[in-house]
Enzyme design. Structure first.
Site, PDB file in Angstrom:
ATOM      1  N   ARG A   1     -50.690   7.975   6.354  1.00 52.51           N
ATOM      2  CA  ARG A   1     -51.837   8.495   7.109  1.00 52.51           C
ATOM      3  C   ARG A   1     -52.784   7.390   7.562  1.00 52.51           C
ATOM      4  O   ARG A   1     -53.344   7.469   8.650  1.00 52.51           O
ATOM      5  CB  ARG A   1     -52.596   9.518   6.274  1.00 52.51           C
ATOM      6  CG  ARG A   1     -51.844  10.816   6.207  1.00 52.51           C
ATOM      7  CD  ARG A   1     -52.740  11.940   5.774  1.00 52.51           C
ATOM      8  NE  ARG A   1     -52.079  13.203   6.033  1.00 52.51           N
ATOM      9  CZ  ARG A   1     -52.120  14.248   5.212  1.00 52.51           C
ATOM     10  NH1 ARG A   1     -52.795  14.185   4.093  1.00 52.51           N
ATOM     11  NH2 ARG A   1     -51.497  15.354   5.528  1.00 52.51           N
TER      12      ARG A   1
ATOM     13  N   LYS B   1     -43.413  32.724   3.153  1.00 53.96           N
ATOM     14  CA  LYS B   1     -44.251  33.923   3.317  1.00 53.96           C
ATOM     15  C   LYS B   1     -44.399  34.394   4.758  1.00 53.96           C
ATOM     16  O   LYS B   1     -44.850  33.656   5.619  1.00 53.96           O
ATOM     17  CB  LYS B   1     -45.650  33.634   2.776  1.00 53.96           C
ATOM     18  CG  LYS B   1     -45.812  34.058   1.341  1.00 53.96           C
ATOM     19  CD  LYS B   1     -47.254  34.046   0.965  1.00 53.96           C
ATOM     20  CE  LYS B   1     -47.626  35.153   0.019  1.00 53.96           C
ATOM     21  NZ  LYS B   1     -49.061  35.264  -0.127  1.00 53.96           N
TER      22      LYS B   1
ATOM     23  N   GLY C   1     -45.634  21.080   6.505  1.00 50.09           N
ATOM     24  CA  GLY C   1     -45.398  20.145   5.413  1.00 50.09           C
ATOM     25  C   GLY C   1     -43.986  20.134   4.859  1.00 50.09           C
ATOM     26  O   GLY C   1     -43.341  19.086   4.780  1.00 50.09           O
TER      27      GLY C   1
ATOM     28  N   GLY D   1     -50.719  22.856   9.058  1.00 53.66           N
ATOM     29  CA  GLY D   1     -51.518  24.003   9.492  1.00 53.66           C
ATOM     30  C   GLY D   1     -52.028  23.817  10.910  1.00 53.66           C
ATOM     31  O   GLY D   1     -52.000  24.746  11.720  1.00 53.66           O
TER      32      GLY D   1
END
Ligand code: AMP
Length: 397
Positions: A39, A203, A352, A375
């Site tokens: 990052r 999910k 991810g 996200g």
């Protein structure tokens, strides 16, 4: 209105405050070593552009971990400051706090050039998108850069409200630019067709909105992972002891009753076991016996999905096809990764777990774009933009 990026900006003599995503993993043995510097490394192009462009000061800001609004040395940006100083070969001064009273004096010194503000999330005001907190941060500089794509879906003081104080004096960094340009190929019609989306993971409820939105634009939606079982149950199949909540079955039923339902493909066979730790066994039917749980897609499903992938011109993949962390159940996920690698389509992987699956399968260099923001990338595809990017583009009143 087009979004401005750092490559269009003359930084000569400017005081620049820049938001990065330095939320790196640290070793848990007390030495607080950065275990993966990706990052920070991927922010270097923007940092170098600002410094080489002649900025008089560079004030960097970021969050690290989840300190929940309380100062906690465990989440200090100290290791990041050290690493940045090494990489840049210049001093990087870490402040006591991001709104420390001494910061204006520090910035007034001619010897001070590069400053890293201590973790923004030591203050609850950051996540509350507090205007006064944003105003304080804005007083340190006359130009604002946002290169934190991974947090652009959050309305936080340093990503959103701060834009109220930098009208026409702001720009996106290179990382943001790369993400936006790649994601636009997926989010904005016309995509190159056939357009195939592969959605897996655990999910349905988390991804329902994205699936609804995807169904409008895609030619084919391939469902795998634990996502598949609520859909199978909703279409009258049995799923044994597989992960499958009633709530998810309801949501899946709604999608299967929609006009676009014919675009949805479901697994036709499975790799199952009696537990997540058990031995794998192939179930060659769509229904799963009572005593077994589905843990990966089966070989015929891999073949079907690979065939769609081989004909596609645009491919989006989010979420693994099975419990890929366990080598008994990783074949489906890796086969899909390889099918993507072989494809000549524009391939985008986001989220991810799919990113770590693609890295684990060793084909990441064959993917057109791997999104760094899980996200954020999904929300971008769902909404066509993100709050942090809109604020950068249009400002905040
Ligand atoms: P998500 O964050 O929704 O993308 O879910 C990713 C997680 O789902 C990974 O940890 C996978 O191991 C897990 N997963 C995928 N398929 C299955 C499955 N069939 N059964 C249990 N877990 C699964």
């Amino acid at each position: 209105m087009a979004l401005k990026y750092v490559d269009q900006i003359d930084f000569k003599g400017k005081r620049v405050i820049a938001r990065f995503d330095f939320n790196v993993p640290l070793s848990k043995d007390g030495t607080k070593k950065i275990t993966d510097t990706t990052r920070i490394d991927s922010s270097m192009q923007t940092i170098r552009k600002i410094l080489d462009g002649g900025a008089s000061k560079l004030i960097m800001m970021s969050h690290l971990g989840r300190p929940d609004g309380v100062a906690n040395p465990k989440y200090s940006l100290e290791p990041v400051a050290k690493y940045l100083a090494e990489k840049l070969g210049q001093d990087v001064i870490l402040t006591e706090s991001s709104i420390d009273d001494g910061i204006p004096t520090l910035l007034g010194l001619s010897t001070t050039k590069i400053v890293l503000l201590e973790n923004l999330r030591f203050h609850p005001e950051e996540e509350e998108n507090d205007r006064e907190f944003a105003r304080k941060l804005s007083t340190y500089a006359d130009f604002y850069v946002n290169d934190a794509f991974g947090t652009a879906h959050r309305k936080h003081a340093s990503t959103y409200e701060i834009n109220a104080f930098f009208k026409n004096n702001s720009a996106g960094g290179y990382l943001l630019k790369t993400e936006v340009e790649a994601l636009n190929k997926i989010a904005e019609p016309p995509q190159q067709h056939p357009y195939v989306a592969i959605v897996g993971g655990a999910k349905v409820s988390d991804k329902i909105k994205i699936i609804e939105r995807l169904l409008v634009g895609v030619d084919q939606l391939l469902i795998g992972g634990a996502m598949a079982y609520p859909f199978l149950k909703a279409s009258g199949k049995t799923v044994g002891t597989s992960l499958c909540s009633d709530e998810d079955v309801k949501l899946a039923t709604k999608l299967l009753n929609s006009k676009q339902a014919s675009k949805i493909s479901l697994p036709v066979d499975h790799i199952c076991s009696d537990s997540m730790e058990g031995n794998p066994q192939t179930v060659s039917a769509q229904s799963i016996p009572e005593n077994l749980m589905g843990l990966d897609i089966g070989p015929r499903t891999v073949e079907n999905y690979s065939s769609f992938i081989s004909k596609a011109k645009t491919i989006l993949w989010n979420g693994p096809m099975g419990l890929f962390e366990n080598s008994n159940f990783d074949k489906g996920t890796f086969a899909i990764a390889n099918a993507l690698a072989k494809s000549k389509a524009f391939t985008l992987v986001g989220g991810g777990d799919s990113v770590s699956a693609i890295n684990k399968s060793g084909v990441s260099d064959k993917i057109s774009h791997i999104s760094t923001g899980g996200g954020a990338s999904l929300e971008y595809i769902e909404l066509g933009s993100l709050p942090g990017i809109n604020a950068l583009k249009f400002g905040v009143e």
